[in-house]
Design a protein around this motif. Structure first.
Motif, PDB file in Angstrom:
ATOM      1  N   GLY A 158      43.826   1.952  40.695  1.00  0.00           N
ATOM      2  CA  GLY A 158      42.520   2.265  40.133  1.00  0.00           C
ATOM      3  C   GLY A 158      42.513   2.586  38.661  1.00  0.00           C
ATOM      4  O   GLY A 158      41.800   3.506  38.225  1.00  0.00           O
ATOM      5  N   ASP A 159      43.293   1.827  37.849  1.00  0.00           N
ATOM      6  CA  ASP A 159      43.073   1.941  36.413  1.00  0.00           C
ATOM      7  C   ASP A 159      41.844   1.093  36.077  1.00  0.00           C
ATOM      8  O   ASP A 159      41.259   0.447  36.960  1.00  0.00           O
ATOM      9  N   LEU A 160      41.425   1.090  34.826  1.00  0.00           N
ATOM     10  CA  LEU A 160      40.171   0.410  34.481  1.00  0.00           C
ATOM     11  C   LEU A 160      40.252  -1.080  34.778  1.00  0.00           C
ATOM     12  O   LEU A 160      39.309  -1.656  35.357  1.00  0.00           O
ATOM     13  N   ASP A 161      41.350  -1.707  34.426  1.00  0.00           N
ATOM     14  CA  ASP A 161      41.486  -3.141  34.664  1.00  0.00           C
ATOM     15  C   ASP A 161      41.405  -3.459  36.157  1.00  0.00           C
ATOM     16  O   ASP A 161      40.748  -4.429  36.563  1.00  0.00           O
ATOM     17  N   GLU A 162      42.049  -2.649  36.982  1.00  0.00           N
ATOM     18  CA  GLU A 162      42.028  -2.887  38.431  1.00  0.00           C
ATOM     19  C   GLU A 162      40.635  -2.712  39.000  1.00  0.00           C
ATOM     20  O   GLU A 162      40.185  -3.522  39.835  1.00  0.00           O
ATOM     21  N   VAL A 163      39.928  -1.691  38.567  1.00  0.00           N
ATOM     22  CA  VAL A 163      38.567  -1.474  39.066  1.00  0.00           C
ATOM     23  C   VAL A 163      37.654  -2.629  38.663  1.00  0.00           C
ATOM     24  O   VAL A 163      36.820  -3.088  39.463  1.00  0.00           O
ATOM     25  N   LEU A 164      37.808  -3.127  37.448  1.00  0.00           N
ATOM     26  CA  LEU A 164      36.978  -4.259  37.022  1.00  0.00           C
ATOM     27  C   LEU A 164      37.339  -5.520  37.804  1.00  0.00           C
ATOM     28  O   LEU A 164      36.459  -6.332  38.126  1.00  0.00           O
ATOM     29  N   THR A 165      38.608  -5.667  38.151  1.00  0.00           N
ATOM     30  CA  THR A 165      39.014  -6.782  39.015  1.00  0.00           C
ATOM     31  C   THR A 165      38.331  -6.685  40.371  1.00  0.00           C
ATOM     32  O   THR A 165      37.839  -7.689  40.912  1.00  0.00           O
ATOM     33  N   SER A 192      37.237  10.484  21.305  1.00  0.00           N
ATOM     34  CA  SER A 192      36.184  10.200  20.331  1.00  0.00           C
ATOM     35  C   SER A 192      35.096   9.380  20.997  1.00  0.00           C
ATOM     36  O   SER A 192      35.327   8.745  22.038  1.00  0.00           O
ATOM     37  N   ALA A 193      33.920   9.369  20.387  1.00  0.00           N
ATOM     38  CA  ALA A 193      32.845   8.522  20.900  1.00  0.00           C
ATOM     39  C   ALA A 193      33.253   7.060  20.821  1.00  0.00           C
ATOM     40  O   ALA A 193      32.932   6.258  21.709  1.00  0.00           O
ATOM     41  N   ASP A 194      33.980   6.683  19.765  1.00  0.00           N
ATOM     42  CA  ASP A 194      34.438   5.300  19.631  1.00  0.00           C
ATOM     43  C   ASP A 194      35.315   4.893  20.812  1.00  0.00           C
ATOM     44  O   ASP A 194      35.225   3.762  21.303  1.00  0.00           O
ATOM     45  N   ALA A 195      36.168   5.811  21.268  1.00  0.00           N
ATOM     46  CA  ALA A 195      37.046   5.504  22.397  1.00  0.00           C
ATOM     47  C   ALA A 195      36.232   5.251  23.661  1.00  0.00           C
ATOM     48  O   ALA A 195      36.538   4.337  24.440  1.00  0.00           O
ATOM     49  N   LEU A 196      35.187   6.042  23.881  1.00  0.00           N
ATOM     50  CA  LEU A 196      34.341   5.845  25.060  1.00  0.00           C
ATOM     51  C   LEU A 196      33.514   4.574  24.933  1.00  0.00           C
ATOM     52  O   LEU A 196      33.309   3.862  25.919  1.00  0.00           O
ATOM     53  N   VAL A 197      33.049   4.274  23.724  1.00  0.00           N
ATOM     54  CA  VAL A 197      32.348   3.011  23.495  1.00  0.00           C
ATOM     55  C   VAL A 197      33.275   1.847  23.833  1.00  0.00           C
ATOM     56  O   VAL A 197      32.845   0.843  24.426  1.00  0.00           O
ATOM     57  N   GLY A 198      34.555   1.979  23.501  1.00  0.00           N
ATOM     58  CA  GLY A 198      35.513   0.933  23.830  1.00  0.00           C
ATOM     59  C   GLY A 198      35.596   0.672  25.326  1.00  0.00           C
ATOM     60  O   GLY A 198      35.719  -0.487  25.752  1.00  0.00           O
ATOM     61  N   VAL A 199      35.512   1.723  26.128  1.00  0.00           N
ATOM     62  CA  VAL A 199      35.517   1.558  27.581  1.00  0.00           C
ATOM     63  C   VAL A 199      34.261   0.807  28.024  1.00  0.00           C
ATOM     64  O   VAL A 199      34.331  -0.132  28.834  1.00  0.00           O
ATOM     65  N   LEU A 200      33.110   1.202  27.498  1.00  0.00           N
ATOM     66  CA  LEU A 200      31.858   0.530  27.855  1.00  0.00           C
ATOM     67  C   LEU A 200      31.906  -0.942  27.461  1.00  0.00           C
ATOM     68  O   LEU A 200      31.448  -1.808  28.208  1.00  0.00           O
ATOM     69  N   ASP A 201      32.477  -1.225  26.295  1.00  0.00           N
ATOM     70  CA  ASP A 201      32.572  -2.617  25.850  1.00  0.00           C
ATOM     71  C   ASP A 201      33.503  -3.431  26.753  1.00  0.00           C
ATOM     72  O   ASP A 201      33.246  -4.610  27.021  1.00  0.00           O
ATOM     73  N   THR A 202      34.573  -2.803  27.221  1.00  0.00           N
ATOM     74  CA  THR A 202      35.481  -3.493  28.140  1.00  0.00           C
ATOM     75  C   THR A 202      34.755  -3.858  29.428  1.00  0.00           C
ATOM     76  O   THR A 202      34.899  -4.966  29.960  1.00  0.00           O
ATOM     77  N   VAL A 203      33.947  -2.920  29.940  1.00  0.00           N
ATOM     78  CA  VAL A 203      33.157  -3.199  31.143  1.00  0.00           C
ATOM     79  C   VAL A 203      32.184  -4.347  30.885  1.00  0.00           C
ATOM     80  O   VAL A 203      32.068  -5.283  31.692  1.00  0.00           O
TER      81      VAL A 203
END
Length: 286
Positions: A158-165, A192-203
Motif C-alpha cells: 500500500g505505497d502510493l504507486d501500489e494504491v494507484l495500481t 511542505s505544501a509543494d510536497a502534498l501538491v506533488g502527491v495530488l499531481d501523481t494521483v
C-alpha cells in the motif's frame, strides 16, 4: 463540488459533548461545520438495520456524507486462499453497510505482503480486488466505491504507486490517500505544501484530474520510526507531521474537493474542524 471534512468514528469530543449513540453524531458534526463522517468497522461489520436507518436519516437531514472503514483484517495478497476469500466477504459486508447508511465509499487496507515480493503481492491484490468488484456488482452494490488506502508501515502493501495500481482496475475505484501514512513511509519528507501538491499531481497523472479532485483522504499527525507508522497523534502534538496548513493549501491549489477524514487520536472531530477552517481560509470563505 466542495471538499467535505469530518472525523473517523466517535472520539473524546463526542463523549465530552454528552453524546452516546452514533445516530447523534451527524447533527452534532453539523454544529461544528463538518460534513463527513467515517463509520468504523475495523474490528468487523456489526451494524443492524435499525441503527443504520437512524444514522442514515440523521446524516441525510444534516448533509453528512458517510463512508465506512472496512475491517482491518482484510488481506488482499495473503498466502492463504481462504483469507483472500474472507477478504471478499468483508468488503461485501462493508459495502452493504455503507449502502444502508446512505453512503457510497468503503476504505480498504490492502494488508501485508504475504511473504511475496512487492510486485508479486501487488499482482495478487489486483486479482483479489478485481474479484471484489465483481462480487459487489453481482450483489447490486456496484455504485459503492472501493477506496484502497495507502499504509503507514513500510513492510505493508500500500505505497502510493501500489494504491494507484489498484485504482486502475476500475474507474469506480477511488484512492484513499492517507497523508500521515505516506509521511511515515518517506520519513517526514511530506513537509511542505509543494510536497502534498506533488502527491495530488501523481494521483491526477495516473487516474485523471476528476478522480483526484473527488478522492478520499485520511489525515492526521503520526509518529513514526524507521519501520514507518508508530502511533496517531493530535494536532497539538507537533513533533511529527504532516502539517494541516499544508493540506489546506495543496487542496486549494489543485482545486480538489475530496472527502477528508481526520484520524487524530481522540480529537478527530475538533481537528477535522480545524482542517475545514484552514481550507475555508485558503478559499477566502468567511
Amino acid at each position: 463540488m466542495t471538499a467535505r471534512f469530518g472525523p473517523a468514528g466517535n472520539g473524546d469530543d463526542f463523549t465530552l459533548a454528552g453524546l452516546k449513540h452514533t445516530a447523534e453524531a451527524p447533527a452534532w458534526l453539523r454544529t461544528l461545520g463538518l460534513s463527513a463522517y467515517e463509520y468504523q468497522c475495523g474490528r468487523g461489520v456489526r451494524l443492524n438495520e435499525d441503527t443504520a436507518a437512524a444514522i442514515a436519516l440523521s446524516a441525510m437531514q444534516n448533509d453528512i456524507a458517510v463512508s465506512v472503514h472496512a475491517p482491518y483484517f482484510i488481506s488482499l495478497a495473503s498466502a492463504e486462499e481462504e483469507k483472500r476469500d474472507n477478504s471478499l466477504k468483508y468488503i461485501l459486508d462493508s459495502a452493504a453497510a455503507v449502502s444502508m447508511l446512505g453512503g457510497d465509499r468503503i476504505v480498504v487496507h490492502p494488508g501485508g505482503l504475504g511473504g511475496r515480493t512487492r510486485e508479486e503481492a501487488t499482482a495478487l491484490a489486483v486479482q483479489t480486488l478485481t474479484r471484489a468488484q465483481r462480487v459487489l456488482d453481482d450483489a447490486g452494490l456496484g455504485a459503492v466505491h472501493i477506496c484502497p488506502e495507502t499504509m503507514g508501515k513500510i513492510n505493508q502493501l500500500g505505497d502510493l504507486d501500489e494504491v494507484l495500481t489498484f485504482c486502475e482496475i476500475d474507474e469506480r475505484f477511488l484512492p484513499c490517500v492517507d497523508f500521515g501514512h505516506l509521511n511515515c513511509r518517506v520519513q517526514g519528507a511530506l513537509n511542505s505544501a509543494d510536497a502534498l501538491v506533488g502527491v495530488l499531481d501523481t494521483v491526477a497523472n495516473r487516474l485523471g484530474v476528476e478522480r483526484m479532485r473527488k478522492m478520499h483522504i485520511h489525515f492526521s499527525r503520526i509518529e513514526y520510526t524507521t519501520g514507518g507508522e508508530k502511533r496517531h497523534l493530535t494536532f497539538e502534538e507537533t513533533a511529527f507531521g504532516p502539517e494541516p496548513q499544508h493540506l489546506a493549501e495543496a487542496l486549494v491549489r489543485r482545486d480538489a474537493a475530496p472527502v477528508v477524514i481526520c484520524e487524530s487520536a481522540g480529537t478527530q472531530a475538533r481537528d477535522a474542524a480545524t482542517l475545514c477552517r484552514l481550507w475555508n481560509e485558503q478559499k477566502g470563505v468567511e
